[in-house]
Design an enzyme around this catalytic site. Structure first.
Site, PDB file in Angstrom:
ATOM      1  N   PRO A  11       0.824  -1.189   0.129  1.00  0.00           N
ATOM      2  CA  PRO A  11       0.261  -0.248  -0.054  1.00  0.00           C
ATOM      3  C   PRO A  11       1.003   1.197   0.101  1.00  0.00           C
ATOM      4  CG  PRO A  11      -0.317  -0.951   1.453  1.00  0.00           C
ATOM      5  CD  PRO A  11       0.344  -2.089   1.088  1.00  0.00           C
ATOM      6  N   ASN A  12       0.370   2.686  -1.246  1.00  0.00           N
ATOM      7  CA  ASN A  12       0.805   3.500  -0.707  1.00  0.00           C
ATOM      8  C   ASN A  12       2.055   3.476  -1.802  1.00  0.00           C
ATOM      9  OD1 ASN A  12      -1.361   4.820   0.449  1.00  0.00           O
ATOM     10  ND2 ASN A  12      -0.835   3.749   2.497  1.00  0.00           N
ATOM     11  N   ARG A  19       5.592  12.682  -2.243  1.00  0.00           N
ATOM     12  CA  ARG A  19       5.886  13.038  -0.785  1.00  0.00           C
ATOM     13  C   ARG A  19       7.280  12.350  -1.019  1.00  0.00           C
ATOM     14  NH1 ARG A  19       1.979  11.181   1.755  1.00  0.00           N
ATOM     15  NH2 ARG A  19       2.983  13.090   3.648  1.00  0.00           N
ATOM     16  N   TYR A  24      11.475   8.231   1.659  1.00  0.00           N
ATOM     17  CA  TYR A  24      11.665   6.909   0.574  1.00  0.00           C
ATOM     18  C   TYR A  24      12.515   7.569  -0.504  1.00  0.00           C
ATOM     19  CZ  TYR A  24       8.080   5.612   2.873  1.00  0.00           C
ATOM     20  OH  TYR A  24       7.415   5.044   4.601  1.00  0.00           O
ATOM     21  N   ASN A  75       7.910  -5.915  -1.308  1.00  0.00           N
ATOM     22  CA  ASN A  75       7.403  -4.587  -0.056  1.00  0.00           C
ATOM     23  C   ASN A  75       6.064  -4.597   0.080  1.00  0.00           C
ATOM     24  OD1 ASN A  75       7.864  -2.256   1.378  1.00  0.00           O
ATOM     25  ND2 ASN A  75       9.013  -1.071  -0.216  1.00  0.00           N
ATOM     26  N   ALA A  78       2.988  -0.988   4.673  1.00  0.00           N
ATOM     27  CA  ALA A  78       2.764  -0.690   6.170  1.00  0.00           C
ATOM     28  C   ALA A  78       2.345  -2.348   6.041  1.00  0.00           C
ATOM     29  CB  ALA A  78       1.183   0.308   6.117  1.00  0.00           C
ATOM     30  N   GLU A  99      13.118  -9.809   1.333  1.00  0.00           N
ATOM     31  CA  GLU A  99      12.053  -8.861   1.940  1.00  0.00           C
ATOM     32  C   GLU A  99      12.379  -7.633   1.941  1.00  0.00           C
ATOM     33  OE1 GLU A  99      10.986  -8.606   6.050  1.00  0.00           O
ATOM     34  OE2 GLU A  99       9.313  -7.043   6.183  1.00  0.00           O
ATOM     35  N   HIS A 101      12.686  -3.073   1.678  1.00  0.00           N
ATOM     36  CA  HIS A 101      12.392  -1.447   2.296  1.00  0.00           C
ATOM     37  C   HIS A 101      13.336  -0.526   2.415  1.00  0.00           C
ATOM     38  CE1 HIS A 101       9.039  -3.675   5.009  1.00  0.00           C
ATOM     39  NE2 HIS A 101       9.800  -4.505   5.338  1.00  0.00           N
ATOM     40  N   ARG A 108      13.164   4.152  12.685  1.00  0.00           N
ATOM     41  CA  ARG A 108      11.940   4.808  12.748  1.00  0.00           C
ATOM     42  C   ARG A 108      11.318   4.580  14.112  1.00  0.00           C
ATOM     43  NH1 ARG A 108       9.473   4.560   6.863  1.00  0.00           N
ATOM     44  NH2 ARG A 108       8.316   6.698   7.647  1.00  0.00           N
TER      45      ARG A 108
HETATM   46  O1  CA2 Z   1      10.848   1.574   3.824  1.00  0.00           O
HETATM   47  C1  CA2 Z   1      10.230   0.934   2.789  1.00  0.00           C
HETATM   48  O2  CA2 Z   1       9.930   0.657   1.910  1.00  0.00           O
HETATM   49  C2  CA2 Z   1       8.045   0.226   3.605  1.00  0.00           C
HETATM   50  O3  CA2 Z   1       7.521  -0.421   3.346  1.00  0.00           O
HETATM   51  C3  CA2 Z   1       7.409   1.986   3.509  1.00  0.00           C
HETATM   52  C4  CA2 Z   1       5.943   1.829   3.793  1.00  0.00           C
HETATM   53  C5  CA2 Z   1       6.256   1.618   5.263  1.00  0.00           C
HETATM   54  O4  CA2 Z   1       4.840   1.821   5.784  1.00  0.00           O
HETATM   55  C6  CA2 Z   1       6.950   0.400   5.808  1.00  0.00           C
HETATM   56  O5  CA2 Z   1       7.307   0.920   7.346  1.00  0.00           O
HETATM   57  C7  CA2 Z   1       8.847   0.827   5.313  1.00  0.00           C
HETATM   58  C8  CA2 Z   1       5.218   2.289   3.625  1.00  0.00           C
HETATM   59  C9  CA2 Z   1       5.054   2.823   2.077  1.00  0.00           C
HETATM   60  C10 CA2 Z   1       4.066   4.757   1.756  1.00  0.00           C
HETATM   61  O6  CA2 Z   1       4.863   5.453   0.470  1.00  0.00           O
HETATM   62  C11 CA2 Z   1       4.946   6.256   0.591  1.00  0.00           C
HETATM   63  C12 CA2 Z   1       5.980   7.155  -0.238  1.00  0.00           C
HETATM   64  C13 CA2 Z   1       5.655   8.207  -0.558  1.00  0.00           C
HETATM   65  C14 CA2 Z   1       4.216   8.750  -0.334  1.00  0.00           C
HETATM   66  C15 CA2 Z   1       3.827   8.299   0.247  1.00  0.00           C
HETATM   67  C16 CA2 Z   1       3.772   7.156   1.188  1.00  0.00           C
END
Ligand code: CA2
Length: 147
Positions: A11-12, A19, A24, A75, A78, A99, A101, A108
């Protein structure tokens, strides 16, 4: 015919590049896909790269990778920190799993420090941004070739 590596994004992650660049990076998901395809191609593997915001769809894709893929990179976003359903699906896979990330989840918030899915993975790569996806392709290709 080249063996296929499934790369599943949760997701996301479709919002990458729009953003939170400080967390990221600035690359989009399409940029990450291009990196993975280039790396896999050089190693004689094909890539099936997907993203979904839906947990059930990700479970369906893991089940598909189990029979159609040679290995799987995930990946889970969340869902990493919440999804026993994804863990169960990954544990049913006999193919190697990496896996990945983008961020270093251990630097974090505490709720990101636990991953439900790591126990099903051969290895975990985190904190190297888009490079981590390339490293995951390389590690997975090596695990598949060694099997
Ligand atoms: O660090 C990673 O790759 C995560 O899997 C990313 C997830 C986060 O919940 C994990 O704890 C770590 C979140 C991805 C959301 O990505 C966004 C990117 C740009 C703007 C908003 C969200």
């Amino acid at each position: 015919m080249a063996k296929t590596i499934y790369i599943l994004n949760g997701p996301n992650l479709n919002l990458l590049g729009t953003r939170e660049p400080e967390v990221y990076g600035t690359e989009t998901l399409a940029d990450l896909e291009a990196r993975c395809v280039r790396k896999a191609d050089a190693l004689d593997f094909a890539v099936d790269f997907r993203q979904s915001n839906a947990e059930g769809e990700l479970v369906d894709w893991i089940q598909e990778a189990r029979t159609k893929g040679a290995g799987l990179i995930v990946n889970a976003g969340a869902y990493t920190h919440t999804s026993i359903a994804m863990l169960d699906a990954l544990q049913a896979c006999d193919v190697p799993i990496v896996e990945v990330h983008l961020s270093n989840i251990f630097r974090r918030e505490p709720f990101r420090h636990h991953s439900y899915i790591s126990g099903a993975a051969k290895g975990v790569i985190c904190g190297f941004g888009g490079l981590g996806y390339e490293l995951a392709v390389e590690a997975l290709a090596s695990a598949i070739s060694a099997a």
